[in-house]
Each structure stands twice: as structure tokens, then as C-alpha cells.
Write an enzyme that holds these catalytic residues in place. Structure first.
Site, PDB file in Angstrom:
ATOM      1  N   HIS A 257       0.844  -1.197   0.000  1.00  0.00           N
ATOM      2  CA  HIS A 257       0.000   0.000   0.000  1.00  0.00           C
ATOM      3  C   HIS A 257       0.876   1.243   0.000  1.00  0.00           C
ATOM      4  O   HIS A 257       2.115   1.162  -0.016  1.00  0.00           O
ATOM      5  CB  HIS A 257      -0.979  -0.021   1.183  1.00  0.00           C
ATOM      6  CG  HIS A 257      -0.319  -0.144   2.532  1.00  0.00           C
ATOM      7  ND1 HIS A 257       0.566   0.788   3.011  1.00  0.00           N
ATOM      8  CD2 HIS A 257      -0.406  -1.111   3.489  1.00  0.00           C
ATOM      9  CE1 HIS A 257       0.982   0.428   4.212  1.00  0.00           C
ATOM     10  NE2 HIS A 257       0.419  -0.730   4.524  1.00  0.00           N
TER      11      HIS A 257
ATOM     12  N   HIS B 282       4.002   1.471   2.340  1.00  0.00           N
ATOM     13  CA  HIS B 282       5.209   0.756   1.894  1.00  0.00           C
ATOM     14  C   HIS B 282       5.902   1.554   0.800  1.00  0.00           C
ATOM     15  O   HIS B 282       7.120   1.688   0.768  1.00  0.00           O
ATOM     16  CB  HIS B 282       4.842  -0.615   1.297  1.00  0.00           C
ATOM     17  CG  HIS B 282       4.137  -1.542   2.236  1.00  0.00           C
ATOM     18  ND1 HIS B 282       2.872  -2.006   2.009  1.00  0.00           N
ATOM     19  CD2 HIS B 282       4.532  -2.096   3.413  1.00  0.00           C
ATOM     20  CE1 HIS B 282       2.508  -2.817   2.986  1.00  0.00           C
ATOM     21  NE2 HIS B 282       3.500  -2.880   3.863  1.00  0.00           N
TER      22      HIS B 282
ATOM     23  N   CYS C   6       2.281 -10.009  20.785  1.00  0.00           N
ATOM     24  CA  CYS C   6       1.358  -9.462  19.777  1.00  0.00           C
ATOM     25  C   CYS C   6       1.842  -9.924  18.414  1.00  0.00           C
ATOM     26  O   CYS C   6       2.956  -9.578  17.998  1.00  0.00           O
ATOM     27  CB  CYS C   6       1.325  -7.936  19.839  1.00  0.00           C
ATOM     28  SG  CYS C   6       0.439  -7.245  18.420  1.00  0.00           S
TER      29      CYS C   6
ATOM     30  N   CYS D 129       2.640  -7.034  15.856  1.00  0.00           N
ATOM     31  CA  CYS D 129       3.960  -6.400  16.022  1.00  0.00           C
ATOM     32  C   CYS D 129       5.079  -7.416  15.897  1.00  0.00           C
ATOM     33  O   CYS D 129       6.229  -7.050  15.743  1.00  0.00           O
ATOM     34  CB  CYS D 129       4.116  -5.767  17.401  1.00  0.00           C
ATOM     35  SG  CYS D 129       2.959  -4.492  17.812  1.00  0.00           S
TER      36      CYS D 129
ATOM     37  N   CYS E 297      -3.098  -4.315  22.382  1.00  0.00           N
ATOM     38  CA  CYS E 297      -1.924  -3.684  21.771  1.00  0.00           C
ATOM     39  C   CYS E 297      -2.418  -2.381  21.136  1.00  0.00           C
ATOM     40  O   CYS E 297      -3.356  -2.393  20.334  1.00  0.00           O
ATOM     41  CB  CYS E 297      -1.339  -4.589  20.691  1.00  0.00           C
ATOM     42  SG  CYS E 297      -0.311  -3.689  19.515  1.00  0.00           S
TER      43      CYS E 297
ATOM     44  N   HIS F 278      -2.385  -2.433  17.169  1.00  0.00           N
ATOM     45  CA  HIS F 278      -3.226  -3.368  16.421  1.00  0.00           C
ATOM     46  C   HIS F 278      -4.611  -3.583  17.045  1.00  0.00           C
ATOM     47  O   HIS F 278      -5.432  -4.302  16.487  1.00  0.00           O
ATOM     48  CB  HIS F 278      -2.500  -4.716  16.262  1.00  0.00           C
ATOM     49  CG  HIS F 278      -1.249  -4.578  15.455  1.00  0.00           C
ATOM     50  ND1 HIS F 278      -0.012  -4.339  16.020  1.00  0.00           N
ATOM     51  CD2 HIS F 278      -1.047  -4.582  14.111  1.00  0.00           C
ATOM     52  CE1 HIS F 278       0.890  -4.225  15.068  1.00  0.00           C
ATOM     53  NE2 HIS F 278       0.298  -4.359  13.898  1.00  0.00           N
TER      54      HIS F 278
ATOM     55  N   LYS G 163      -5.812   7.010   9.858  1.00  0.00           N
ATOM     56  CA  LYS G 163      -4.871   5.909   9.741  1.00  0.00           C
ATOM     57  C   LYS G 163      -5.449   4.873   8.778  1.00  0.00           C
ATOM     58  O   LYS G 163      -6.637   4.578   8.831  1.00  0.00           O
ATOM     59  CB  LYS G 163      -4.659   5.290  11.135  1.00  0.00           C
ATOM     60  CG  LYS G 163      -3.491   4.357  11.192  1.00  0.00           C
ATOM     61  CD  LYS G 163      -3.174   3.912  12.600  1.00  0.00           C
ATOM     62  CE  LYS G 163      -2.175   2.760  12.521  1.00  0.00           C
ATOM     63  NZ  LYS G 163      -1.834   2.180  13.776  1.00  0.00           N
TER      64      LYS G 163
ATOM     65  N   LYS H 114      -7.731  -1.877   7.366  1.00  0.00           N
ATOM     66  CA  LYS H 114      -8.667  -2.722   6.618  1.00  0.00           C
ATOM     67  C   LYS H 114     -10.090  -2.466   7.087  1.00  0.00           C
ATOM     68  O   LYS H 114     -11.011  -2.402   6.287  1.00  0.00           O
ATOM     69  CB  LYS H 114      -8.308  -4.196   6.821  1.00  0.00           C
ATOM     70  CG  LYS H 114      -7.202  -4.646   5.900  1.00  0.00           C
ATOM     71  CD  LYS H 114      -7.114  -6.166   5.885  1.00  0.00           C
ATOM     72  CE  LYS H 114      -5.840  -6.583   5.156  1.00  0.00           C
ATOM     73  NZ  LYS H 114      -5.106  -7.630   5.816  1.00  0.00           N
TER      74      LYS H 114
HETATM   75  N1  MSP Z   1       8.842  -6.446   8.402  1.00  0.00           N
HETATM   76  C1  MSP Z   1       8.926  -5.308   9.240  1.00  0.00           C
HETATM   77  C2  MSP Z   1      10.226  -4.545   9.009  1.00  0.00           C
HETATM   78  C3  MSP Z   1      11.474  -5.365   9.196  1.00  0.00           C
HETATM   79  S1  MSP Z   1      12.895  -4.438   8.827  1.00  0.00           S
HETATM   80  C4  MSP Z   1      14.154  -5.421   9.260  1.00  0.00           C
HETATM   81  C5  MSP Z   1       7.763  -4.354   8.960  1.00  0.00           C
HETATM   82  N2  MSP Z   1       7.095  -4.574   7.823  1.00  0.00           N
HETATM   83  S2  MSP Z   1       5.813  -3.739   7.352  1.00  0.00           S
HETATM   84  O1  MSP Z   1       5.410  -4.299   6.099  1.00  0.00           O
HETATM   85  O2  MSP Z   1       4.842  -3.692   8.381  1.00  0.00           O
HETATM   86  O3  MSP Z   1       6.295  -2.251   7.125  1.00  0.00           O
HETATM   87  C6  MSP Z   1       7.333  -1.976   6.200  1.00  0.00           C
HETATM   88  C7  MSP Z   1       7.698  -0.512   6.258  1.00  0.00           C
HETATM   89  O4  MSP Z   1       6.584   0.262   5.809  1.00  0.00           O
HETATM   90  C8  MSP Z   1       8.028  -0.037   7.675  1.00  0.00           C
HETATM   91  O5  MSP Z   1       9.141   0.811   7.694  1.00  0.00           O
HETATM   92  C9  MSP Z   1       6.784   0.721   8.080  1.00  0.00           C
HETATM   93  O6  MSP Z   1       7.031   1.768   8.982  1.00  0.00           O
HETATM   94  C10 MSP Z   1       6.343   1.279   6.735  1.00  0.00           C
HETATM   95  N3  MSP Z   1       4.925   1.630   6.744  1.00  0.00           N
HETATM   96  C11 MSP Z   1       3.869   0.799   6.882  1.00  0.00           C
HETATM   97  N4  MSP Z   1       2.717   1.543   6.874  1.00  0.00           N
HETATM   98  C12 MSP Z   1       3.041   2.858   6.736  1.00  0.00           C
HETATM   99  C13 MSP Z   1       2.311   4.041   6.552  1.00  0.00           C
HETATM  100  N5  MSP Z   1       0.998   4.092   6.609  1.00  0.00           N
HETATM  101  N6  MSP Z   1       3.011   5.164   6.267  1.00  0.00           N
HETATM  102  C14 MSP Z   1       4.365   5.169   6.102  1.00  0.00           C
HETATM  103  N7  MSP Z   1       5.076   4.069   6.281  1.00  0.00           N
HETATM  104  C15 MSP Z   1       4.479   2.936   6.776  1.00  0.00           C
HETATM  105  O7  MSP Z   1       7.527  -3.481   9.761  1.00  0.00           O
END
Ligand code: MSP
Length: 525
Positions: A20, A23, A128, A131, A146, A149, A299, A302
């Protein structure tokens, strides 16, 4: 080449859903930084990837009637497609299910066991799965959930392996205090120093009876390595650490910039640093924690049904290049702070900055060049008389570089937009269309148009990391045949435009078309 290496990493994404805009935000920012440092002549290595083990993936795979590996193989495709969709120019995509990574993680674990930094103990805690970590009672909401979540963590009583993190507590604190650029933005530093006050040893394995999807603990068939230890190690295993060929590790480590979201700063600035200290591996230069992107100030979740993907935005506005989205995301907030996406803001920002201010400036000045001078820059047009403009162009380059030194992407872009605004003002004040009316002032008109072309060359190169496609188009319309990626910042100075016919009427197309709200509305329906 500057002779310097520059290693940048992103967080590796959980592949239990689709990518999304959150990411995407981080990957774009990292790509922008990587491209900028290439322009400086650095030997850049840009790593991204996916985090594929752990209970979260295991459960989602189960729900989908797939093995975890089958599930990851099918989902990772969408994450890897970001490279193409968003024009990400990374060097490597690591998957934590890659065999070489799994082997290296086991060796890392073994090393720490042998050193006595990992030991076995029994443990009771609240886990959790969202997390992928244990939470303390004080971290929960009043209802025992949590806070990230809004789910009740599971109470577990397990025999686990522990990492002696507390042994490294003081070293971590000292490192943070001695290196002002280690945690950026600096306003996030205190939160970490506070957390360090109460830091304890951490559990670094789970029994297979609780989680089976993970890398096995070496010498213990009943346990898997904790997913965060597995995931954090990717930053060095991707370079061949603990493999037969560690030449990339020797060349690029330590990382200059590790880009992550603010929610996972603790894992990176405490756990990861503890691990590296225990392994005797040099520490990274900067951990940059960016903010979160909300949708219409909410935020993404889903349950709210407001999760937006880059794909839907690109389709909605019929965009065949990701530049507009890249631009918007990099300017929606000062990089580091939380930002917001809304359709309205997106349209008005890119229409104003890319179509009106930048695109129109180029278009109307090149139209005049075609109309009055057949699209040709002659030697006698070349000048540096407009001192304020020349200085502004040189200054913009200096400021862009300064801002990128601390990864202030948004502020860097603002410098370029100020230059564009100043140039628009310059055109309005000098009124080249009036100068063209009189034989005696025709040369002044030519000089003005040359000056604008020169500024636009600077704008294209300075904006290239953010909007590579548009920048390339600008450069081509200015008669430059080079690939924009090959132009180094050191070579960018007043006088880039070569006297010659640079453009003809047929080639003058807008470099960025205004986003049409009507069209977008139709598509939405
Ligand atoms: N797998 C772990 C990271 C491990 S690094 C050794 C993780 N994955 S994640 O898919 O949840 O998130 C990946 C990255 O996307 C993270 O840096 C997270 O902060 C970022 N984001 C996820 N949702 C976000 C937003 N809504 N806005 C900006 N970045 C966000 O965490």
C-alpha cells in the site's frame, strides 16, 4: 566517481497483504536518496526486500490454504513489481526465505551462542502477532490491547533463547549521544533514550509448538529464530556477510542510511545496534525514521476500508509514469513528519508545481524560442547577465546538496521550486514577448530565453531523483542528448546549454499534463 560508497537500505515488508501507499512511501524516499547520491558520483548500493517468516505470515497462509512458502511466493510478486511500477532503481531484493540468508542467520545465531551473548531461559510474556514482539503490561491500552493493532496479545509461557541486550545498553546510549546524525530526525532521539533506560535482555527464539515458520535455531530442532533477528540481519546477509563471498559486505558496509518507519525505530536503534555490537560489526551511519502516511487524515486500516495502493492512484488518474505520485509523496510533509494523502491535495499539488509552475514555464519559453528564433540557441544568446538568476540556480544546487546531507528531501525540493518561482517572476518582469517586437531588443529577448533554458536544465537535474521521467523529457527538449542519470552534480554549472537548434515545433509537448479532475471522476465511477 567520488570514490565513496553509499549503502542505503529500506525496511523489508511483510508480505501477508498487498503493498500500500505506506510501503511505497518509504521505497520512493529511499530511491530518491539513492539517485541523488549517484548524482554526487558515489558508488551507491540500494537494498530492499521482504520479511517472510513469523506467526503473522504463518497464520495468513493457513487462512488461504497455502503453505507459508507458497503464500510468500505468490504475494512477493506484487512487492517486487514496485520496482517497475514506481521506477525504483535498487540493486538487490532480498527475501528472508532466500537460502543464503537463512544459512547466514544461523551462523550469526551460532556466533552469539558461542560468545555467551545468547542463553536459554524460561519466559512468560504477552505476544502481539501484529507487532511480532512481546509487549509489557504498561504498553497496553486500558482494555489490555496492543495500541497499534487493537488486538489482545497472547499470553505465552515458553522456554526461549535470550540475547544479552542489557550488556550493550551503555554502549548504545553512548553511541547515540556521541553521534548526532545516528538517529534522524533528531527529534526522535529522546524517545529511544527513554526506552533504553528500561531495556532488558530479549527473547530471540520461539518454540516450534508456537511458531513453526522460521529459521531453525542451530542445534535445536524445537526452536525457530525470532523473526526480528532474522529480519534485521538481512541488511548484512544481503551483502554476503557470513557467506563464501563477502566482498560486497567489505565494500559497502556500514550502511550510510537505513530508512525505516517510525514504528520500528526501537528495533533498529536498539536491538539491531545491540546485535551488531555483539557481532563486532561496525554500526550504520544513520537510522532515519520517517513518519506515517494517513489517508484523508485517518490511519489506513482494513476495517475502515481506506487502504490505498499506488496502483489505484496511477489508474485513477491515467498516469503512465509514477513521477506525479513520487513528487506528491515527497512533498506532502517535511520528510520525517507524518504526512497525508487525499485526492484533492494530490491533484492541486501536482497541477500547481509540475504542470503550471514548471511545465508551463518550460513550454512558454520554448514556444517563444521556436517562434522567434526557430528553436535555435546561438552563441550570442549565451550570457550570465541576469546575476540574480544565475546565483539562484547555483545556490539551489548548493542547498539541495546540503538538505540531502541529512536526508531532508522535502526541503531540497522546495529549493528547486523556489528557483522555478523566481524564474517565472523573471519572465513576467522581462516580458520577452515584448522584447521580440522590436529589432533593437530582439537580442535581449533571446538572452532571456537562453537564461530560462539554462535554469530549466538545472531544475531537471536537481529534480531528477524525484521525477526521473519528467526530468529526462525537460532535458531532451533543451537539446541535451545525454541520459539524465549520467549527469553529475559536479558538472552542473551555468552554461550547460550548447548553442545549436535545440527544439522544433513538433517536439514541443507538455512535459507533464495537468491532472484532469473530470477524467479522474469518470474513471472512479
Ligand atoms: N517487516 C517489518 C520490518 C522489518 S525491517 C528489518 C515491517 N514490515 S511492514 O510491512 O509492516 O512495514 C514496512 C515498512 O513500511 C516499515 O518501515 C513501516 O514503517 C512502513 N509503513 C507501513 N505503513 C506505513 C504508513 N501508513 N506510512 C508510512 N510508512 C508505513 O515493519
Amino acid at each position: 566517481m567520488s570514490g565513496k560508497t553509499f549503502y542505503i537500505t529500506t525496511a523489508i515488508d511483510y508480505v501477508n497483504g498487498k503493498p500500500h501507499i505506506g510501503h511505497v512511501y518509504e521505497k520512493i524516499a529511499s530511491d530518491v536518496i539513492a539517485r541523488h547520491f549517484k548524482q554526487r558520483g558515489d558508488d551507491v548500493y540500494f537494498l530492499t526486500g521482504s520479511d517472510e517468516h513469523g506467526i503473522k505470515i504463518q497464520k495468513t497462509a493457513q487462512k488461504n490454504n497455502m503453505t507459508p512458502k507458497e503464500f510468500c511466493d505468490s504475494n512477493v510478486v506484487d512487492f517486487q513489481a514496485l520496482a517497475q511500477d514506481l521506477n525504483l532503481d535498487y540493486n538487490k531484493y532480498i527475501r528472508t526465505t532466500d537460502e543464503y540468508h537463512e544459512r547466514a542467520v544461523q551462523k550469526i545465531f551460532q556466533k552469539l551462542l558461542e560468545k555467551g551473548d545468547i542463553y536459554k531461559a524460561s519466559y512468560t510474556g504477552l505476544y502481539c502477532s501484529g507487532c511480532e514482539c512481546f509487549l509489557a503490561q504498561k504498553d497496553l491500552t486500558e482494555d489490555g490491547l496492543c495500541p497499534d493493532h487493537m488486538a489482545k496479545p497472547q499470553e505465552v509461557k515458553e522456554e526461549n533463547y535470550f540475547f544479552r541486550l542489557s550488556k550493550y545498553k551503555q554502549q548504545i546510549i553512548d553511541h547515540i549521544n556521541a553521534n548526532p546524525d545516528f538517529i534522524l530526525p533528531s527529534y526522535r532521539k529522546n524517545e529511544i533514550l527513554n526506552q533504553l533506560e528500561n531495556i532488558q535482555d530479549i527473547s530471540v527464539s520461539r518454540p516450534k509448538t508456537s511458531v513453526s515458520w522460521g529459521i531453525e535455531v542451530p542445534g535445536d530442532k524445537d526452536q525457530v529464530i525470532y523473526v526480528w533477528i532474522d529480519a534485521l540481519s538481512n541488511y548484512i546477509t544481503a551483502l554476503g556477510y557470513e557467506s563464501e563471498d563477502d566482498s560486497l559486505f567489505k565494500k559497502y558496509w556500514p550502511a550510510n542510511c537505513q530508512m525505516i518507519g517510525k514504528d520500528i525505530l526501537k528495533f533498529h536503534s536498539i536491538y539491531w545496534i545491540g546485535l551488531l555490537l555483539a557481532l563486532g560489526v561496525e554500526l550504520p551511519g544513520t537510522i532515519f525514521a520517517h513518519g506515517w502516511i494517513t489517508i484523508d487524515e485517518k490511519k489506513m486500516s482494513k476495517s475502515l476500508g481506506n487502504v490505498i495502493s499506488h496502483k489505484s492512484i496511477l489508474e485513477q488518474y491515467h498516469l503512465d509514469s509514477p513521477d506525479a505520485l513520487r513528487y506528491f509523496l515527497m512533498t506532502t510533509t517535511s520528510f520525517g513528519r507524518d504526512g497525508n494523502y487525499s485526492d484533492e491535495d494530490f491533484k492541486s499539488k501536482v497541477n500547481a508545481d509540475l504542470a503550471n509552475n514548471t511545465g508551463n514555464l518550460l513550454n512558454r519559453s520554448l514556444s517563444m524560442l521556436i517562434k522567434y528564433f526557430d528553436g535555435e540557441i546561438k552563441q550570442e544568446f549565451v550570457n550570465d547577465d541576469a546575476k540574480e538568476l544565475v546565483e539562484a540556480a547555483l545556490n539551489a544546487k548548493k542547498k539541495v546538496v546540503e538538505n540531502f546531507d541529512s536526508y531532508m528531501i522535502t526541503e531540497a525540493i522546495e529549493e528547486v521550486i523556489s528557483l522555478v518561482n523566481l524564474t517565472n517572476k523573471y519572465v513576467n518582469e522581462t516580458a520577452p514577448w515584448s522584447l521580440a517586437k522590436d529589432e533593437n531588443t530582439l537580442i535581449d529577448c533571446a538572452k532571456v530565453l537562453y537564461n530560462v533554458a539554462e535554469v530549466m536544465y538545472h531544475v531537471a537535474v536537481l529534480m531528477y531523483p524525484v521525477i526521473p521521467d519528467i526530468s529526462q523529457k525537460i532535458l531532451s527538449q533543451l537539446g541535451e542528448e545525454k541520459n539524465i542519470a549520467d549527469i553529475k552534480l559536479d558538472d552542473l554549472k551555468w552554461g550547460m546549454i550548447q548553442p545549436k537548434k535545440i527544439i522544433d515545433k513538433a517536439s514541443l509537448t507538455p512535459v507533464f499534463l495537468r491532472i484532469d479532475s473530470e477524467l479522474a471522476g469518470d474513471k472512479k465511477k
